[in-house]
Design an enzyme around this catalytic site. Structure first.
Site, PDB file in Angstrom:
ATOM      1  N   HIS A   9       0.800  -1.218   0.000  1.00 25.05           N
ATOM      2  CA  HIS A   9       0.000   0.000   0.000  1.00 25.05           C
ATOM      3  C   HIS A   9       0.838   1.275   0.000  1.00 25.05           C
ATOM      4  CE1 HIS A   9      -2.830  -2.886   2.357  1.00 25.05           C
ATOM      5  NE2 HIS A   9      -3.002  -3.027   1.075  1.00 25.05           N
ATOM      6  N   HIS A  51      -6.672  -1.026   3.703  1.00 25.33           N
ATOM      7  CA  HIS A  51      -6.143  -1.408   2.400  1.00 25.33           C
ATOM      8  C   HIS A  51      -6.512  -0.274   1.456  1.00 25.33           C
ATOM      9  CE1 HIS A  51      -5.502  -5.764   3.512  1.00 25.33           C
ATOM     10  NE2 HIS A  51      -5.964  -5.177   4.598  1.00 25.33           N
TER      11      HIS A  51
END
Ligand code: FAD
Ligand code: NAG
Ligand code: NAG
Ligand code: NAG
Length: 600
Positions: free
Chosen positions: A537, A580
């Site tokens: 990420h 996320h």
């Protein structure tokens, strides 16, 4: 055709959203330049349970390696990135969640006017379709609040069809017995607690919903949307402009079939090459830190020291896709429970695949993990000790851009927040490989993924050469602030506490990894250093901050010093989020399309 109103570089998650929305205006033409090919109809992309099989495959994964990381014994860390129409949305693991409202509001308070939870909320809704069945709501004890969820957007989202043999129930009971609350809807701005996380899967076909299937495929026959595949952009081309004036992007140069081509943009160029390659393209185009550009002999178009700075990662012990990364916690699981380990037997794997293909059920209908919890620091660590250490280490952050210091101060504040999680703790019924630990045939395993959500160590990404085909130098700077390591030690201890609760005592057997021999804090630290990986990420490398703070784009996502060059991808997100990233990037790209259409 070689001239378009808009040229989008990178047909990944964000690039296709922007391109599809801009092409809604029938009077405008849009081109997308994508390095990879059309691959979204491959089984490895479509079938949720196969989502890890294409990792490291060069046709679909850029497969970057970081520079050797001093914090982890000079190991380079594997950094997958999707390649092909859909980008990382065709390689990712399909978990879809949002961060807390506090974190989105921080984007605005750091300087990006109009980028807050309430505003992004509109775009979370616009981007998705989510209509869970009553059966799922009851099964998973969730109560999503309609106000926060979309029902008509392109991306399809569902609760996991395969429930992992109901292990989430026992796992949640364990966490609840330690005082963790249950969260009936973790997409409403409050993310703390246990919650089954949804997946970007189409409920009709039980296949992956990506920016390729949701935004590109429905529009692919439009005459005004052109996607040029297998084409690597090498730089943005600028027109002559009087000195002191903002430069004007006039097109993009790209390489296809070893030949250099040019495409003209009459309105705008939009960079959407992702957090590692957008800063690479900016630097190749002369936009970046003067000193770095000069070192490579690149003429300076705009001096912007923030390009490639503020690489914010979430570090974690992660499941291993290769030998060099590994996990934090794995134990044997009692034989009476269901685990994915049986897929190791080809006959079992064949049966499951048949079940998926005939009935759209079973392990392959879902992604590997469903049982999530997001925890603020106080649930698993000592806030005072960690805050004091963090404060001392942030003071020592000399020489950083002003924005970096502000980001770190915000993160420091969040260490004592009850709303901002610091740890993602996910149960997976499968073996997590760590070097020196191999699954025994016939055994079942219970693993816990531990993700540190707001590491204070901040990295950078810069070109390593003027060759556009050379990978950038990605320096995660992982564990450079050792308070990150202290938090992770507490996370490992907490995982041990979770498995020793009554709720799990008939489930979890002998610990495999870190292993009973790893006891003291120093031993746990050594284990973490040896086994740490990152989650996927990365954000912040073309941050939306003021120019004085070292920002790269303003709140309209326009690159400072340019008239018409924007960045629309994960790199503009100026601070790491405890979620996320995909849902946020969809929302950012949807909002960006509205900004561009409005002419701002
Ligand atoms: C293995 C993996 C698992 C993940 N799992 C999850 C998950 O479960 N849930 C979640 O929310 N997020 C997950 N993510 C993260 C999420 O997918 C990304 O945050 C998101 O896709 C970022 O979108 P983006 O548009 O910034 O970049 P990308 O989607 O990566 O798109 C960038 C595109 O630009 C193209 N490109 C790059 N350079 C050039 C160039 N020079 N010329 C032409 N094209 C170029 C690339 O090929 C790519 O298609 C995961 C990511 C990975 C890699
Ligand atoms: C991706 O994975 C699938 C499933 O294992 C496989 O069939 C396919 O060949 C892989 N793709 C590439 C490009 O290797
Ligand atoms: C994980 O840590 C253990 C203990 O320090 C070590 O023996 C092992 O090699 C590490 N695994 C990897 C993949 O580095
Ligand atoms: C400018 C342009 O080419 N516009 C076209 C966009 O696509 C629609 C639908 O295919 C056409 O009707 C427009 O003429």
């Amino acid at each position: 055709m070689t001239s378009f109103d808009y040229v989008v570089v990178g047909g990944g998650l964000a690039g296709l959203v922007v391109a599809a929305r801009l092409a809604e205006d029938a009077s405008k033409t849009v081109a997308v330049i994508e390095a990879g090919g059309h691959v979204s109809d491959q089984a490895g992309v479509q079938i949720p349970g196969l989502c890890q099989q294409n990792l490291t495959k060069p046709d679909l994964d850029w497969g970057f390696l970081s520079t050797p990381q001093g914090g982890v014994g000079d190991r380079p860390i594997y950094l997958p990135r999707g390649k092909g129409v859909g980008g990382s949305s065709i390689l990712n693991f399909m978990s879809s969640g949002r961060a807390s409202s506090t974190e989105y509001d921080a984007i605005e308070s750091l300087g990006a006017k109009g980028w807050n939870w309430k505003e992004l909320q509109k775009y979370f809704v616009k981007s998705e379709s989510f209509s869970p069945s009553k059966q799922d709501l009851d099964k998973y004890s969730v109560r999503p609040d309609a106000e926060y969820h979309g029902t008509e957007g392109p991306i399809k989202r569902i609760y996991p069809p395969w429930d992992g043999g109901n292990m989430y129930g026992k796992y949640y009971s364990a966490l609840h017995s330690l005082g963790v609350p249950s969260n009936p809807d973790n997409c409403n701005g409050n993310t703390v607690g246990t919650c089954v996380v949804t997946n970007t899967i189409d409920p009709k076909t039980l296949t992956r919903s990506s920016s390729a299937t949701a935004y590109y495929e429905p529009n692919k026959d439009k005459a005004n949307l052109t996607v040029i595949t297998d084409a690597i952009a090498s730089r943005v081309l600028f027109g002559d402009s009087p000195s002191g004036k903002d430069v004007r992007a006039e097109g993009v140069e790209y390489i296809k079939d070893k030949i250099t081509h040019k495409v003209t943009a009459t309105r705008e160029v939009i960079l959407a090459a992702g957090s590692f390659q957008t800063p690479q393209l900016l630097e190749l185009s002369g936009i970046g830190d003067e000193a770095i550009l000069k070192r490579h002999g690149i003429p300076v178009t705009v001096n912007l020291p923030g390009v490639g700075a503020n690489l914010l990662i979430g570090s974690s012990a992660d499941r291993s896709f290769q030998d060099h990364i590994s996990t934090m916690y794995t134990a044997e699981m009692d034989q009476q429970y269901e685990s994915m380990d049986r897929l190791g037997d080809p006959a079992e794997a064949g049966k499951e695949m048949e079940l998926y293909q005939t009935k759209k059920e079973g392990i392959f209908a879902s992604t590997p993990s469903i049982a999530y919890a997001f925890l603020p620091l106080r649930y698993f660590s000592d806030v005072d000790i960690i805050s004091r250490k963090a404060s001392a280490q942030i003071q020592a952050n000399e020489g950083a851009l002003p924005g970096t210091t502000k980001i770190l101060q915000k993160q420091q504040e969040w260490l004592s927040s009850d709303k901002v999680p610091q740890l993602e703790i996910v149960q997976v019924s499968a073996f997590f490989p760590a070097k020196g630990a191999v699954p025994q045939p016939g055994k079942k395993y219970f693993s816990i993924f531990l993700g540190l959500l707001h590491p204070l160590s901040i990295g950078s990404v810069h070109i390593s050469s003027t060759d556009p085909l050379a990978p950038p130098a990605i320096d995660l700077n992982v564990l450079s602030k050792d308070v990150d390591l202290d938090i992770m030690v507490d996370a490992v201890k907490y995982a041990r506490k979770v498995v020793s609760t009554d709720a799990l005592k008939d489930v979890v057997r002998a610990e495999v990894s870190p292993g009973a021999a790893v006891k003291t804090d120093e031993e746990i630290k050594a284990f973490i250093r040896d086994n740490l990986s990152t989650v996927f990420h990365p954000v912040g490398t073309a941050a939306m901050l003021s120019r004085a703070d070292g920002g790269v784009v303003d709140e309209t996502l326009k690159v400072y010093g340019t008239q018409n060059l924007r960045v629309v991808d994960a790199s503009v997100i100026p601070i790491q989020l405890a979620a996320h990233t995909q849902a946020t990037v969809y929302a950012v790209a949807e909002k960006a399309a509205d900004i561009i259409k409005s002419g701002a």
